[in-house]
Design a protein around this motif. Structure first.
Motif, short mmCIF file in Angstrom:
data_model
loop_
_atom_site.label_atom_id
_atom_site.label_comp_id
_atom_site.label_asym_id
_atom_site.label_seq_id
_atom_site.Cartn_x
_atom_site.Cartn_y
_atom_site.Cartn_z
N LEU A 28 3.65 25.75 -57.76
CA LEU A 28 2.52 26.61 -58.14
C LEU A 28 2.77 27.45 -59.39
CD1 LEU A 28 1.58 27.88 -54.57
CD2 LEU A 28 0.40 26.13 -55.91
N LEU A 29 4.03 27.53 -59.83
CA LEU A 29 4.35 28.37 -60.99
C LEU A 29 5.05 27.58 -62.08
CD1 LEU A 29 5.56 31.60 -59.16
CD2 LEU A 29 3.40 31.27 -60.40
N PRO A 30 4.37 26.59 -62.67
CA PRO A 30 4.97 25.89 -63.80
C PRO A 30 5.12 26.84 -64.99
CG PRO A 30 2.66 25.31 -63.59
CD PRO A 30 3.01 26.11 -62.36
N ALA A 31 5.96 26.48 -65.92
CA ALA A 31 6.25 27.37 -67.05
C ALA A 31 5.00 27.73 -67.84
CB ALA A 31 7.28 26.71 -67.96
N GLN A 32 4.08 26.79 -68.01
CA GLN A 32 2.88 27.07 -68.78
C GLN A 32 2.03 28.16 -68.14
OE1 GLN A 32 1.67 25.77 -71.87
NE2 GLN A 32 3.85 25.28 -71.94
N THR A 33 2.06 28.23 -66.82
CA THR A 33 1.31 29.27 -66.12
C THR A 33 2.10 30.57 -66.02
OG1 THR A 33 0.11 27.63 -64.79
CG2 THR A 33 0.18 29.88 -63.95
N PHE A 34 3.35 30.49 -65.59
CA PHE A 34 4.16 31.69 -65.36
C PHE A 34 4.52 32.40 -66.66
CE2 PHE A 34 8.28 33.80 -64.31
CZ PHE A 34 7.79 34.68 -63.36
N ASN A 35 4.86 31.64 -67.68
CA ASN A 35 5.31 32.24 -68.94
C ASN A 35 4.21 32.46 -69.96
OD1 ASN A 35 7.97 32.24 -68.01
ND2 ASN A 35 8.36 30.18 -68.80
N HIS A 36 3.14 31.63 -69.88
CA HIS A 36 2.12 31.70 -70.93
C HIS A 36 0.71 31.92 -70.40
CE1 HIS A 36 5.28 30.34 -73.62
NE2 HIS A 36 5.50 29.31 -72.82
N GLY A 92 10.62 25.11 -52.28
CA GLY A 92 9.54 26.02 -51.95
C GLY A 92 8.27 25.81 -52.75
N SER A 93 7.19 26.43 -52.30
CA SER A 93 5.88 26.24 -52.92
C SER A 93 5.81 26.77 -54.35
CB SER A 93 4.80 26.91 -52.07
OG SER A 93 5.02 28.31 -51.99
N ASN A 94 6.58 27.83 -54.66
CA ASN A 94 6.53 28.39 -56.01
C ASN A 94 6.93 27.39 -57.08
OD1 ASN A 94 5.56 30.99 -55.47
ND2 ASN A 94 7.60 31.77 -55.01
N LEU A 139 0.01 21.24 -55.42
CA LEU A 139 -0.10 21.16 -53.97
C LEU A 139 -1.48 20.62 -53.57
CD1 LEU A 139 1.69 24.41 -52.73
CD2 LEU A 139 2.64 22.14 -53.20
N GLN A 140 -2.51 21.02 -54.31
CA GLN A 140 -3.84 20.49 -54.06
C GLN A 140 -3.88 18.98 -54.32
OE1 GLN A 140 -6.66 22.11 -52.80
NE2 GLN A 140 -7.50 20.03 -52.71
N LEU A 141 -3.14 18.55 -55.34
CA LEU A 141 -3.06 17.12 -55.63
C LEU A 141 -2.46 16.36 -54.45
CD1 LEU A 141 -1.80 16.97 -59.35
CD2 LEU A 141 -4.06 16.36 -58.49
N VAL A 142 -1.45 16.95 -53.80
CA VAL A 142 -0.84 16.31 -52.64
C VAL A 142 -1.85 16.22 -51.50
CG1 VAL A 142 0.97 16.49 -50.89
CG2 VAL A 142 1.49 17.01 -53.28
N LYS A 143 -2.61 17.28 -51.30
CA LYS A 143 -3.65 17.25 -50.26
C LYS A 143 -4.67 16.15 -50.55
CE LYS A 143 -7.41 19.94 -48.21
NZ LYS A 143 -8.13 21.23 -48.19
N ASP A 144 -5.13 16.06 -51.79
CA ASP A 144 -6.11 15.03 -52.16
C ASP A 144 -5.50 13.63 -52.01
OD1 ASP A 144 -7.82 17.10 -52.79
OD2 ASP A 144 -7.41 17.02 -54.94
N TYR A 145 -4.23 13.52 -52.34
CA TYR A 145 -3.52 12.24 -52.23
C TYR A 145 -3.48 11.78 -50.77
CZ TYR A 145 0.94 9.69 -51.56
OH TYR A 145 1.92 8.82 -51.17
N VAL A 146 -3.16 12.69 -49.85
CA VAL A 146 -3.12 12.33 -48.43
C VAL A 146 -4.52 12.04 -47.91
CG1 VAL A 146 -2.52 13.13 -46.11
CG2 VAL A 146 -1.00 13.62 -48.03
N ASN A 147 -5.48 12.85 -48.31
CA ASN A 147 -6.87 12.64 -47.88
C ASN A 147 -7.37 11.25 -48.27
OD1 ASN A 147 -9.34 13.76 -46.70
ND2 ASN A 147 -10.16 13.63 -48.78
#
Length: 250
Positions: A84-92, A79-81, A100-108
């Motif tokens: 989008l929710l790595p430990a550094q963001t979710f916990n700290h 799933g997307s979470n 996910l944005q990186l994947v979009k840029d990669y395909v683009n």
């Protein structure tokens, strides 16, 4: 030239409660569903990097340059979470790159991407995969439903071929049956390759985004939706090889 393929997801841990009269206890076990796909890539001579569900935080690329080391990226039953929710963001509460944005840029920029169906693909069970409205939906050749998108077919249903796409070049029209799929809708500019079920749900859809290519395979490449008749099918390896080659524009 060897192709580099990145597969993300397709692993899980089960924590089971056993009740025996007055007493109860728990057991845990870890499982993976990528065995058959990994074998297909090995037979095709492709270099596969497998990032399991619990390894995403640590191992999934954090910059576009690292992601571009791969010719094709595939998400399966994750799933997307988890992105989008790595430990550094979710916990700290720290800012981190949006993977996910990186994947979009990669395909683009010319990369290949596919989503494989499952209980945590597209929207999934109770819509917990949550890809609706994300940049992944933007690059996919299909639109997603807003809620739980699973369709169970315990009696089985075989997909139907609609056109002679390159990904089916050496694969017969008669496919084994599947036991379920995710409901999706084809985008206008996309190519409907196969359908499944009484509702003619898009089963395999291909498309493009920017300079890259994308695909939607709305059932599973492993059990339980992908039964033994499929994963042990003599054309299984050929199909996945050709799909990956097409995604890489090879």
């Amino acid at each position: 030239m060897n192709m580099n393929v990145l597969l993300v997801g397709e692993s899980w841990t089960k924590h089971t409660i056993h009740v025996k009269g007055f007493d109860s206890f728990t057991t845990s076990e870890y499982e993976e569903g990528a065995h058959w796909f990994r074998s297909a890539m090995k037979e095709a001579g492709m270099d596969l990097t497998y990032i399991r569900a619990h390894e995403i935080d640590e191992k999934f690329p954090l910059d576009l340059g690292s992601l571009k080391e791969f010719d094709v990226v595939l998400f399966s039953d994750i799933g997307s979470n988890s992105f989008l929710l790595p430990a550094q963001t979710f916990n700290h509460s720290k800012r981190t790159p949006n993977r996910l944005q990186l994947v979009k840029d990669y395909v683009n920029d010319g990369g290949g991407f596919a989503m494989i169906g499952g209980y945590l693909s597209f929207q999934g069970i109770e819509a917990k995969a949550k890809f609706k409205g994300t940049v992944i939906e933007e690059i996919l050749p299909v639109q997603l439903e807003s809620g739980d998108d699973r369709v169970e077919i315990p009696e089985g249903a075989a997909p139907v071929v609609h056109n002679n796409h390159l990904v089916l070049k050496d694969v017969p029209e008669e496919w084994p049956g599947f036991l379920g799929y995710n409901r999706v809708t084809v985008k206008n500019e996309s190519d409907l390759v196969m359908t499944i079920g009484k509702d003619n749900n898009p089963f395999l859809v291909t498309g493009s985004y920017g300079k890259g290519r994308t695909a939607s395979f709305s059932s599973d490449f492993a059990p339980h939706w992908g039964p033994p008749e499929f994963v042990e099918w003599k054309h299984y390896n050929t199909f996945w090889k050709q799909l990956v080659e097409w995604l890489a524009n090879n």
